[in-house]
Write a protein that holds these residues in place. Structure first.
Motif, PDB file in Angstrom:
ATOM      1  N   HIS A 141      12.283  26.329  -4.871  1.00 34.58           N
ATOM      2  CA  HIS A 141      11.252  25.893  -3.918  1.00 34.58           C
ATOM      3  C   HIS A 141      10.672  27.083  -3.155  1.00 34.58           C
ATOM      4  O   HIS A 141       9.449  27.272  -3.117  1.00 34.58           O
ATOM      5  CB  HIS A 141      11.850  24.887  -2.929  1.00 34.58           C
ATOM      6  N   HIS A 142      11.551  27.895  -2.564  1.00 33.36           N
ATOM      7  CA  HIS A 142      11.075  28.935  -1.652  1.00 33.36           C
ATOM      8  C   HIS A 142      10.332  30.060  -2.366  1.00 33.36           C
ATOM      9  O   HIS A 142       9.342  30.579  -1.831  1.00 33.36           O
ATOM     10  CB  HIS A 142      12.238  29.482  -0.828  1.00 33.36           C
ATOM     11  N   ASN A 143      10.799  30.456  -3.518  1.00 32.60           N
ATOM     12  CA  ASN A 143      10.100  31.557  -4.194  1.00 32.60           C
ATOM     13  C   ASN A 143       8.736  31.125  -4.711  1.00 32.60           C
ATOM     14  O   ASN A 143       7.794  31.933  -4.729  1.00 32.60           O
ATOM     15  CB  ASN A 143      10.978  32.127  -5.314  1.00 32.60           C
ATOM     16  N   ALA A 144       8.607  29.874  -5.110  1.00 28.86           N
ATOM     17  CA  ALA A 144       7.276  29.380  -5.490  1.00 28.86           C
ATOM     18  C   ALA A 144       6.353  29.406  -4.272  1.00 28.86           C
ATOM     19  O   ALA A 144       5.175  29.787  -4.373  1.00 28.86           O
ATOM     20  CB  ALA A 144       7.391  27.964  -6.045  1.00 28.86           C
ATOM     21  N   LEU A 145       6.883  29.015  -3.123  1.00 28.95           N
ATOM     22  CA  LEU A 145       6.101  29.039  -1.892  1.00 28.95           C
ATOM     23  C   LEU A 145       5.729  30.465  -1.509  1.00 28.95           C
ATOM     24  O   LEU A 145       4.579  30.748  -1.126  1.00 28.95           O
ATOM     25  CB  LEU A 145       6.920  28.380  -0.781  1.00 28.95           C
ATOM     26  N   ARG A 146       6.676  31.370  -1.649  1.00 31.09           N
ATOM     27  CA  ARG A 146       6.422  32.764  -1.281  1.00 31.09           C
ATOM     28  C   ARG A 146       5.414  33.415  -2.219  1.00 31.09           C
ATOM     29  O   ARG A 146       4.594  34.238  -1.783  1.00 31.09           O
ATOM     30  CB  ARG A 146       7.745  33.546  -1.243  1.00 31.09           C
ATOM     31  N   ARG A 147       5.453  33.044  -3.493  1.00 34.15           N
ATOM     32  CA  ARG A 147       4.431  33.564  -4.416  1.00 34.15           C
ATOM     33  C   ARG A 147       3.043  33.116  -3.983  1.00 34.15           C
ATOM     34  O   ARG A 147       2.087  33.884  -4.023  1.00 34.15           O
ATOM     35  CB  ARG A 147       4.722  33.102  -5.842  1.00 34.15           C
ATOM     36  N   GLY A 148       2.951  31.861  -3.556  1.00 36.91           N
ATOM     37  CA  GLY A 148       1.670  31.352  -3.092  1.00 36.91           C
ATOM     38  C   GLY A 148       1.189  32.046  -1.829  1.00 36.91           C
ATOM     39  O   GLY A 148      -0.022  32.169  -1.607  1.00 36.91           O
ATOM     40  N   LEU A 149       2.133  32.499  -1.007  1.00 37.33           N
ATOM     41  CA  LEU A 149       1.779  33.210   0.219  1.00 37.33           C
ATOM     42  C   LEU A 149       1.592  34.702  -0.015  1.00 37.33           C
ATOM     43  O   LEU A 149       1.203  35.433   0.916  1.00 37.33           O
ATOM     44  CB  LEU A 149       2.874  32.995   1.275  1.00 37.33           C
ATOM     45  N   GLY A 150       1.891  35.140  -1.226  1.00 38.16           N
ATOM     46  CA  GLY A 150       1.722  36.553  -1.563  1.00 38.16           C
ATOM     47  C   GLY A 150       2.756  37.457  -0.946  1.00 38.16           C
ATOM     48  O   GLY A 150       2.469  38.621  -0.634  1.00 38.16           O
ATOM     49  N   ILE A 151       3.988  36.944  -0.763  1.00 38.32           N
ATOM     50  CA  ILE A 151       5.050  37.768  -0.192  1.00 38.32           C
ATOM     51  C   ILE A 151       6.197  37.885  -1.183  1.00 38.32           C
ATOM     52  O   ILE A 151       6.322  37.109  -2.128  1.00 38.32           O
ATOM     53  CB  ILE A 151       5.562  37.193   1.141  1.00 38.32           C
ATOM     54  N   GLU A 152       7.033  38.873  -0.952  1.00 43.52           N
ATOM     55  CA  GLU A 152       8.124  39.188  -1.875  1.00 43.52           C
ATOM     56  C   GLU A 152       9.095  38.018  -2.006  1.00 43.52           C
ATOM     57  O   GLU A 152       9.436  37.355  -1.028  1.00 43.52           O
ATOM     58  CB  GLU A 152       8.870  40.426  -1.368  1.00 43.52           C
ATOM     59  N   GLU A 153       9.536  37.764  -3.227  1.00 35.19           N
ATOM     60  CA  GLU A 153      10.482  36.685  -3.469  1.00 35.19           C
ATOM     61  C   GLU A 153      11.877  37.059  -2.954  1.00 35.19           C
ATOM     62  O   GLU A 153      12.201  38.241  -2.790  1.00 35.19           O
ATOM     63  CB  GLU A 153      10.551  36.361  -4.966  1.00 35.19           C
ATOM     64  N   VAL A 154      12.670  36.042  -2.702  1.00 35.15           N
ATOM     65  CA  VAL A 154      14.043  36.243  -2.223  1.00 35.15           C
ATOM     66  C   VAL A 154      14.940  36.552  -3.405  1.00 35.15           C
ATOM     67  O   VAL A 154      14.884  35.888  -4.444  1.00 35.15           O
ATOM     68  CB  VAL A 154      14.553  34.989  -1.493  1.00 35.15           C
ATOM     69  N   ASP A 155      15.764  37.565  -3.243  1.00 40.56           N
ATOM     70  CA  ASP A 155      16.753  37.938  -4.260  1.00 40.56           C
ATOM     71  C   ASP A 155      17.980  37.043  -4.079  1.00 40.56           C
ATOM     72  O   ASP A 155      18.686  37.127  -3.060  1.00 40.56           O
ATOM     73  CB  ASP A 155      17.124  39.407  -4.079  1.00 40.56           C
ATOM     74  N   GLY A 156      18.257  36.187  -5.045  1.00 47.52           N
ATOM     75  CA  GLY A 156      19.360  35.239  -4.940  1.00 47.52           C
ATOM     76  C   GLY A 156      20.708  35.914  -4.808  1.00 47.52           C
ATOM     77  O   GLY A 156      21.571  35.449  -4.050  1.00 47.52           O
ATOM     78  N   ALA A 157      20.913  37.005  -5.541  1.00 46.07           N
ATOM     79  CA  ALA A 157      22.196  37.714  -5.490  1.00 46.07           C
ATOM     80  C   ALA A 157      22.431  38.299  -4.092  1.00 46.07           C
ATOM     81  O   ALA A 157      23.550  38.262  -3.566  1.00 46.07           O
ATOM     82  CB  ALA A 157      22.231  38.816  -6.545  1.00 46.07           C
ATOM     83  N   ARG A 158      21.355  38.811  -3.502  1.00 52.53           N
ATOM     84  CA  ARG A 158      21.490  39.384  -2.162  1.00 52.53           C
ATOM     85  C   ARG A 158      21.817  38.295  -1.146  1.00 52.53           C
ATOM     86  O   ARG A 158      22.672  38.484  -0.268  1.00 52.53           O
ATOM     87  CB  ARG A 158      20.204  40.108  -1.777  1.00 52.53           C
TER      88      ARG A 158
END
Length: 430
Positions: free
Chosen positions: A168-185
């Motif tokens: 959910h969040h990385n799709a949202l962040r792509r739409g906002l043009g911001i860096e995706e969250v690294d799941g491992a981190r």
């Protein structure tokens, strides 16, 4: 003995800290039942001042047990920081004294980022949030993708839960043009914080039920105010949880029969932090004078609060939506020295008078207050501890408020000092 629920009857910042502090000394158990670390209580104990955002007030005032209920969204890093800070002030916070519901949803770094991005955006409705991730965390809770405290106890399941969350969040962040969250981190961050918070985890619902059956006096401590309730407040300029008294049952895991007396904390005038409608707001010297005398700045944010006359229409409505049995009227002393005071008794909307606050955002923006004026007083009420210590005009002001809101005053606060309180009815003895 009645269990007591404390709610703010306005937009928060009503001075709940002092009243909750006074009640928590009588309570065996203090429960925080909603909100996050976006709301704060300031407790003055002797010569020390404690600022709490997540921890229930019972940790400062000797309650045997303090509980953070499932209705709260918990930032585990903020919790650890607050425990460290309060411990540094000489207050012992141990797993024996503090328990956290295992099913509480967590606030993660990605929630804080998203909150700030939305609030700082140049388009859309600016709510005035604290940018601490509370709203986005509640969204994930309702969207059934939240990571909860109990999940930290099963690290083998974290990867799948993180994948679901980030879908959910990385799709949202792509739409906002911001860096995706690294799941491992994110997994590493959760794994690192887990041993610092898991010792406090418990089945809060069962613990509370045991305490109730044992006859313990339970204080349910709310944050913000009823007018910020996501259902009954000035939507969309609200918080993301239910702040009315009924949430004490849902947010702690007890049934509604466990709720006894509902005490509404009510400021003798009206303030609001952030955006949204405010019918009695004063933009003149009177408003500034109230703000300066009342030291109206947010406990958590430091933001100056908007100030205005007492709005009996709003409080009368929250008395009904929260089932308030009595109010604690605070900051009466701030009104000392005014020649004239005004109270809003109803509104005028499109030429018609109404006795309620409408639900529609457009109507809320158009209502005009209808005032009644009352003579002020020149004598000081600061520090008064009996009705006899109050000027006659101040007593008339209090009695008029009682009449207009349809609810009695149970306590009257005349300064931030704990003992400067006129007690009419002890909620625990109702």
């Amino acid at each position: 003995m009645a269990n007591v629920v404390v709610v703010g009857s306005q937009w928060g910042d009503e001075g709940k800290g002092k009243i909750v502090d006074w009640l928590s000394e009588q309570a065996d158990v203090v429960v925080r039942f909603q909100g996050g670390h976006n709301a704060g209580h300031t407790l003055v104990v002797g010569d020390k001042t404690y600022k709490l955002s997540l921890l229930p007030s019972g940790v400062v005032r000797g309650a045997r047990l303090s509980i953070i209920g499932n209705g709260v969204v918990l930032d585990p890093w903020a919790l650890v920081d607050e425990i460290t800070r309060i411990t540094g002030q000489g207050i012992e916070v141990t797993p024996e004294r503090l328990r956290v519901a295992e099913n509480v949803a967590l606030i993660l770094p990605l929630h804080r980022e998203l909150d700030a991005i939305r609030e700082n955006a140049s388009v859309g409705t600016k709510i005035g949030t604290t940018k601490r991730g509370i709203g986005p965390a509640y969204e994930d809770k309702v969207g059934r993708r939240a990571i909860r405290l109990v999940d930290l106890a099963s690290p083998g399941t974290l990867d799948g839960k993180i994948d679901r969350l980030l879908a959910h969040h990385n799709a949202l962040r792509r739409g906002l043009g911001i860096e995706e969250v690294d799941g491992a981190r994110l997994r590493d961050e959760l794994t690192e914080i887990a041993p610092k918070v898991l010792p406090y985890m418990d089945r809060a619902w069962a613990l509370l039920d045991d305490e109730r059956r044992r006859g313990a006096k339970i204080l349910f401590e709310g944050a913000q105010g009823a007018l910020l309730d996501v259902d009954h407040g000035t939507y969309p300029f609200v918080t993301s949880s239910n702040t009315v008294a009924a949430q004490a049952a849902t947010g702690s895991g007890l049934g509604p029969g466990a709720i006894g007396y509902v005490l509404g904390i009510t400021k003798a005038y009206t303030t609001r932090v952030g955006e949204g409608p405010f019918p009695t707001e004063l933009h003149d010297d009177t408003g500034r004078r109230i703000g300066e005398r009342g030291r109206e700045f947010g406990t958590v944010t430091g933001r100056p609060r908007r100030c205005g006359w007492f709005d009996a229409t709003l409080v009368r409505q929250t008395v009904r939506t929260s089932g308030i049995n009595g109010i604690a009227l605070t900051k009466l002393d701030v009104l000392d020295g005014f020649d004239e005071l005004k109270i809003c008794t109803r509104y005028r909307l499109d030429g018609q008078e109404i006795d309620y606050f409408p639900a529609g955002q457009d109507a809320q923006a158009r209502v005009e207050p209808v005032y009644v004026s009352i003579e002020g007083w020149t004598e000081s009420t600061a520090g008064a501890r009996s009705w006899a210590d109050l000027p006659a005009e101040a007593v008339k002001y209090v009695r008029l408020i009682e009449e207009l809101i349809g609810c009695p005053v149970a306590l009257l606060s005349t300064s931030p000092e704990r003992d400067d309180t006129i007690l009419v009815q002890n909620p625990f003895e109702s």
